[in-house]
Design an enzyme around this catalytic site. Structure first.
Site, short mmCIF file in Angstrom:
data_model
loop_
_atom_site.label_atom_id
_atom_site.label_comp_id
_atom_site.label_asym_id
_atom_site.label_seq_id
_atom_site.Cartn_x
_atom_site.Cartn_y
_atom_site.Cartn_z
N ARG A 176 -5.95 -9.49 -3.23
CA ARG A 176 -7.09 -9.59 -4.17
C ARG A 176 -6.85 -8.71 -5.39
NH1 ARG A 176 -10.82 -5.31 -2.38
NH2 ARG A 176 -10.01 -4.41 -0.45
N ASP A 206 1.45 -2.99 6.68
CA ASP A 206 0.86 -1.77 6.15
C ASP A 206 2.00 -1.04 5.43
OD1 ASP A 206 0.00 0.82 5.71
OD2 ASP A 206 -0.96 1.04 7.67
N SER A 254 -2.32 4.97 -12.90
CA SER A 254 -3.72 4.86 -13.33
C SER A 254 -3.98 5.90 -14.41
CB SER A 254 -4.64 5.13 -12.14
OG SER A 254 -5.98 5.32 -12.57
N TYR A 294 -6.54 10.80 -5.35
CA TYR A 294 -6.06 9.61 -6.07
C TYR A 294 -5.31 10.00 -7.35
CZ TYR A 294 -6.60 4.93 -8.26
OH TYR A 294 -6.39 3.70 -8.85
N THR A 334 -3.74 12.73 -7.98
CA THR A 334 -2.46 13.34 -7.59
C THR A 334 -1.46 12.25 -7.22
OG1 THR A 334 -3.62 15.28 -6.75
CG2 THR A 334 -1.38 14.93 -5.93
N ALA A 335 -1.91 11.26 -6.45
CA ALA A 335 -1.01 10.17 -6.04
C ALA A 335 -0.55 9.38 -7.27
CB ALA A 335 -1.72 9.25 -5.05
N LYS A 336 -1.46 9.10 -8.18
CA LYS A 336 -1.11 8.29 -9.34
C LYS A 336 -0.18 9.05 -10.31
CE LYS A 336 -3.07 4.39 -8.33
NZ LYS A 336 -2.18 3.37 -7.74
#
Ligand code: NAP
Length: 252
Positions: A15, A62, A141, A153, A155-157
């Site tokens: 999606r 996953d 992002s 989020y 930090t991950a991006k």
């Protein structure tokens, strides 16, 4: 000029941005593996592609699980041929202010975005380097620049930008490029969930976001799909290690 058919994998393709990207790459002539947690969810995106005359298969995996990633990438190679385009799009949010953020909120976000992109890139690059051609596009992002309630989020991006630049340096000599697309506000289930969390009606939430965006509208999944299409294309071979902000204005 028609693009050469290539096999593409889009993670989180059931999606939102992933589904639009899978559809766009199929329209570009790619054979697309739509990977998502549940194969049955990915099948919906596959059905739309095949109805448009494109080629696609649904794969359940996953991305944060090494064994499932290895199995998924081998399955794609068997069913469609060696993957040469990888879009690391699968993502989750577990927003909260730092003092309320649980260990699990942190680990889940790191595992899906960072570990997932690492595992998928490592498995896919084997096919890309042996073919001497590859494109890895990862979804960063504008939150990479910092965003209240998103310590995990953001930090991950930001981490994905570091991964992208390093993959570009390591894999360039094998004909493989790596780039990141950093969307701003895009209308998807993810931003709907954020509106719910802050207790706002989604239309009002979108209008408030649009008012802050220089082009005065919210982004659409197709805006991101078009940028990924370019970076995954034949003509983008000299663009590598870049972060392209697609946010209706300058956000870096
Ligand atoms: P979305 O609508 O929430 O879709 C994300 C997809 O990823 C879902 O199909 C989800 O499956 C799947 N997924 C989650 N965890 C997974 C895992 N471990 N393995 C495989 N698939 C998994 O999100 P979106 O808004 O399209 O966002 C796509 C990407 O763009 C994400 O990386 C997101 O962080 C990034 N992004 C979005 C925005 C925005 O404004 N929407 C802005 C900047 C960046 P389930 O449905 O089963 O959970």
């Amino acid at each position: 000029m028609a693009e050469t058919p290539r096999v593409a994998i889009v993670t989180g393709g059931a999606r939102g941005i992933g589904a639009a990207t899978a559809r766009r790459l199929a329209a570009d002539g790619r054979a697309v593996a739509v990977v998502d947690l549940k194969e049955s969810d990915a099948q919906g995106a596959v059905d739309l592609i095949t109805a448009d005359g494109g080629k696609a298969v649904a794969v359940g995996a996953d991305v944060s699980d090494a064994d499932q990633v290895a199995a998924a990438v081998s399955q794609v190679a068997e069913r469609l041929g060696p993957p040469q385009i990888l879009v690391n799009n699968a993502g989750v949010i577990r927003d909260n202010l730092l003092f309320k953020m649980s260990d699990d909120d942190w680990d889940t976000v790191m595992n899906v975005h960072l570990r997932g992109s690492f595992l998928m890139s490592r498995a896919a690059q084997e096919h890309m380097t042996s073919q001497g051609w590859g494109r890895i596009v990862s979804l960063s992002s504008t939150s990479a620049l910092g965003n209240r309630g998103q310590a995990n989020y953001s930090t991950a991006k930001a981490g994905l930008q570091g991964l992208t630049k390093t993959l570009a340096i390591e894999l360039g000599k094998f004909g493989v490029t790596a780039n990141a697309v950093a969307p701003g506000f895009i209308e998807t289930d993810m931003t709907k969930a954020t509106a719910e969390r802050v207790g706002m009606d989604f239309e009002e939430f979108k209008a408030a976001a649009a008012a802050q965006i220089p082009v005065r509208r919210a982004g659409r999944p197709e805006d991101i799909a078009a940028t990924v299409s370019f970076l995954a294309g034949e003509e983008a071979g000299f663009v590598s290690g870049q972060v392209v902000y697609v946010a209706g204005g300058p956000r870096d």
